[in-house]
Design a protein around this motif. Structure first.
Motif, PDB file in Angstrom:
ATOM      1  N   LEU A 101     113.828  69.906  77.836  1.00 54.78           N
ATOM      2  CA  LEU A 101     112.568  70.477  77.384  1.00 54.78           C
ATOM      3  C   LEU A 101     112.641  70.899  75.922  1.00 54.78           C
ATOM      4  N   ALA A 102     113.766  71.452  75.485  1.00 55.78           N
ATOM      5  CA  ALA A 102     113.924  71.858  74.090  1.00 55.78           C
ATOM      6  C   ALA A 102     113.896  70.651  73.158  1.00 55.78           C
ATOM      7  N   ALA A 103     114.547  69.558  73.555  1.00 56.81           N
ATOM      8  CA  ALA A 103     114.553  68.349  72.730  1.00 56.81           C
ATOM      9  C   ALA A 103     113.148  67.765  72.614  1.00 56.81           C
ATOM     10  N   VAL A 104     112.411  67.744  73.706  1.00 56.83           N
ATOM     11  CA  VAL A 104     111.038  67.237  73.682  1.00 56.83           C
ATOM     12  C   VAL A 104     110.170  68.120  72.800  1.00 56.83           C
ATOM     13  N   ARG A 105     110.342  69.422  72.906  1.00 54.67           N
ATOM     14  CA  ARG A 105     109.568  70.357  72.085  1.00 54.67           C
ATOM     15  C   ARG A 105     109.854  70.129  70.600  1.00 54.67           C
ATOM     16  N   THR A 106     111.125  69.924  70.256  1.00 55.63           N
ATOM     17  CA  THR A 106     111.504  69.669  68.866  1.00 55.63           C
ATOM     18  C   THR A 106     110.881  68.379  68.355  1.00 55.63           C
ATOM     19  N   LEU A 107     110.979  67.317  69.153  1.00 50.99           N
ATOM     20  CA  LEU A 107     110.387  66.040  68.744  1.00 50.99           C
ATOM     21  C   LEU A 107     108.881  66.144  68.595  1.00 50.99           C
ATOM     22  N   ASN A 108     108.226  66.867  69.488  1.00 47.36           N
ATOM     23  CA  ASN A 108     106.781  67.047  69.377  1.00 47.36           C
ATOM     24  C   ASN A 108     106.427  67.777  68.091  1.00 47.36           C
ATOM     25  N   GLY A 109     107.207  68.797  67.753  1.00 44.11           N
ATOM     26  CA  GLY A 109     106.959  69.542  66.521  1.00 44.11           C
ATOM     27  C   GLY A 109     107.154  68.681  65.289  1.00 44.11           C
ATOM     28  N   LEU A 110     108.226  67.870  65.277  1.00 43.59           N
ATOM     29  CA  LEU A 110     108.475  66.979  64.145  1.00 43.59           C
ATOM     30  C   LEU A 110     107.372  65.948  63.998  1.00 43.59           C
ATOM     31  N   GLU A 111     106.917  65.410  65.124  1.00 43.51           N
ATOM     32  CA  GLU A 111     105.851  64.420  65.078  1.00 43.51           C
ATOM     33  C   GLU A 111     104.554  65.051  64.576  1.00 43.51           C
ATOM     34  N   PHE A 112     104.289  66.283  64.972  1.00 45.43           N
ATOM     35  CA  PHE A 112     103.097  66.997  64.515  1.00 45.43           C
ATOM     36  C   PHE A 112     103.149  67.198  62.999  1.00 45.43           C
ATOM     37  N   VAL A 113     104.302  67.601  62.489  1.00 46.42           N
ATOM     38  CA  VAL A 113     104.451  67.804  61.042  1.00 46.42           C
ATOM     39  C   VAL A 113     104.257  66.482  60.295  1.00 46.42           C
ATOM     40  N   ALA A 114     104.870  65.412  60.791  1.00 48.51           N
ATOM     41  CA  ALA A 114     104.753  64.109  60.137  1.00 48.51           C
ATOM     42  C   ALA A 114     103.308  63.621  60.132  1.00 48.51           C
ATOM     43  N   GLU A 115     102.614  63.773  61.241  1.00 48.76           N
ATOM     44  CA  GLU A 115     101.218  63.326  61.311  1.00 48.76           C
ATOM     45  C   GLU A 115     100.314  64.180  60.429  1.00 48.76           C
ATOM     46  N   THR A 116     100.603  65.484  60.329  1.00 50.39           N
ATOM     47  CA  THR A 116      99.831  66.356  59.457  1.00 50.39           C
ATOM     48  C   THR A 116     100.025  65.952  57.997  1.00 50.39           C
ATOM     49  N   LEU A 117     101.264  65.680  57.627  1.00 55.47           N
ATOM     50  CA  LEU A 117     101.561  65.236  56.269  1.00 55.47           C
ATOM     51  C   LEU A 117     100.874  63.908  55.975  1.00 55.47           C
ATOM     52  N   ARG A 118     100.939  62.979  56.922  1.00 55.68           N
ATOM     53  CA  ARG A 118     100.293  61.675  56.734  1.00 55.68           C
ATOM     54  C   ARG A 118      98.795  61.826  56.541  1.00 55.68           C
ATOM     55  N   ALA A 119      98.157  62.635  57.374  1.00 58.25           N
ATOM     56  CA  ALA A 119      96.711  62.835  57.278  1.00 58.25           C
ATOM     57  C   ALA A 119      96.345  63.482  55.941  1.00 58.25           C
ATOM     58  N   GLY A 120      97.148  64.437  55.496  1.00 60.41           N
ATOM     59  CA  GLY A 120      96.892  65.079  54.207  1.00 60.41           C
ATOM     60  C   GLY A 120      97.020  64.111  53.050  1.00 60.41           C
ATOM     61  N   LEU A 121      98.053  63.271  53.092  1.00 62.10           N
ATOM     62  CA  LEU A 121      98.228  62.281  52.028  1.00 62.10           C
ATOM     63  C   LEU A 121      97.114  61.236  52.038  1.00 62.10           C
ATOM     64  N   GLU A 122      96.669  60.844  53.209  1.00 60.82           N
ATOM     65  CA  GLU A 122      95.567  59.883  53.277  1.00 60.82           C
ATOM     66  C   GLU A 122      94.283  60.483  52.713  1.00 60.82           C
ATOM     67  N   ALA A 123      94.022  61.757  53.016  1.00 65.63           N
ATOM     68  CA  ALA A 123      92.834  62.421  52.477  1.00 65.63           C
ATOM     69  C   ALA A 123      92.943  62.542  50.958  1.00 65.63           C
ATOM     70  N   ARG A 124      94.137  62.892  50.474  1.00 68.37           N
ATOM     71  CA  ARG A 124      94.353  63.015  49.031  1.00 68.37           C
ATOM     72  C   ARG A 124      94.183  61.655  48.359  1.00 68.37           C
ATOM     73  N   ALA A 125      94.687  60.596  48.991  1.00 61.91           N
ATOM     74  CA  ALA A 125      94.568  59.249  48.427  1.00 61.91           C
ATOM     75  C   ALA A 125      93.112  58.806  48.349  1.00 61.91           C
ATOM     76  N   ALA A 126      92.317  59.204  49.316  1.00 62.41           N
ATOM     77  CA  ALA A 126      90.896  58.838  49.292  1.00 62.41           C
ATOM     78  C   ALA A 126      90.158  59.597  48.185  1.00 62.41           C
ATOM     79  N   ALA A 127      90.544  60.850  47.963  1.00 66.07           N
ATOM     80  CA  ALA A 127      89.865  61.676  46.968  1.00 66.07           C
ATOM     81  C   ALA A 127      90.350  61.373  45.546  1.00 66.07           C
ATOM     82  N   ALA A 128      91.637  61.098  45.388  1.00 66.14           N
ATOM     83  CA  ALA A 128      92.205  60.874  44.051  1.00 66.14           C
ATOM     84  C   ALA A 128      93.321  59.839  44.122  1.00 66.14           C
ATOM     85  N   PRO A 129      92.969  58.555  44.157  1.00 71.37           N
ATOM     86  CA  PRO A 129      93.984  57.505  44.300  1.00 71.37           C
ATOM     87  C   PRO A 129      95.024  57.509  43.169  1.00 71.37           C
ATOM     88  N   GLN A 130      94.623  57.887  41.967  1.00 77.76           N
ATOM     89  CA  GLN A 130      95.569  57.905  40.848  1.00 77.76           C
ATOM     90  C   GLN A 130      96.672  58.939  41.071  1.00 77.76           C
TER      91      GLN A 130
END
Length: 81
Positions: free
Chosen positions: A25-54
């Protein structure tokens, strides 16, 4: 598949395996947290790229900039086959 899992040290031969073990359960919780952070970062970068590609071209490595397809992204998961 059981042989491959035993080879990786994830199960033991003749042992009793429980899916609700605290370490599982601890390993699954850790992986879920890491995946959440990665997806949040990806979504933020995609939004930033749409607003300011340069901005993206000056702050992100070119090899990473085009990896928007999930199949192109590196994964923390290990293939068992």
């Amino acid at each position: 598949m059981p042989a491959k899992l035993a080879e990786l040290g994830l199960v033991t031969v003749g042992g009793r395996q429980r899916g609700d073990s605290a370490h599982v359960l601890a390993a699954v919780r850790t992986l879920n947290g890491l995946e959440f952070v990665a997806e949040t970062l990806r979504a933020g970068l995609e939004a930033r790229a749409a607003a300011a590609p340069q901005w993206l071209t000056t702050h992100v490595e070119p090899r990473c900039a085009g990896a928007t397809d999930p199949a192109d992204r590196p994964s923390h998961r290990t293939a068992l086959s």
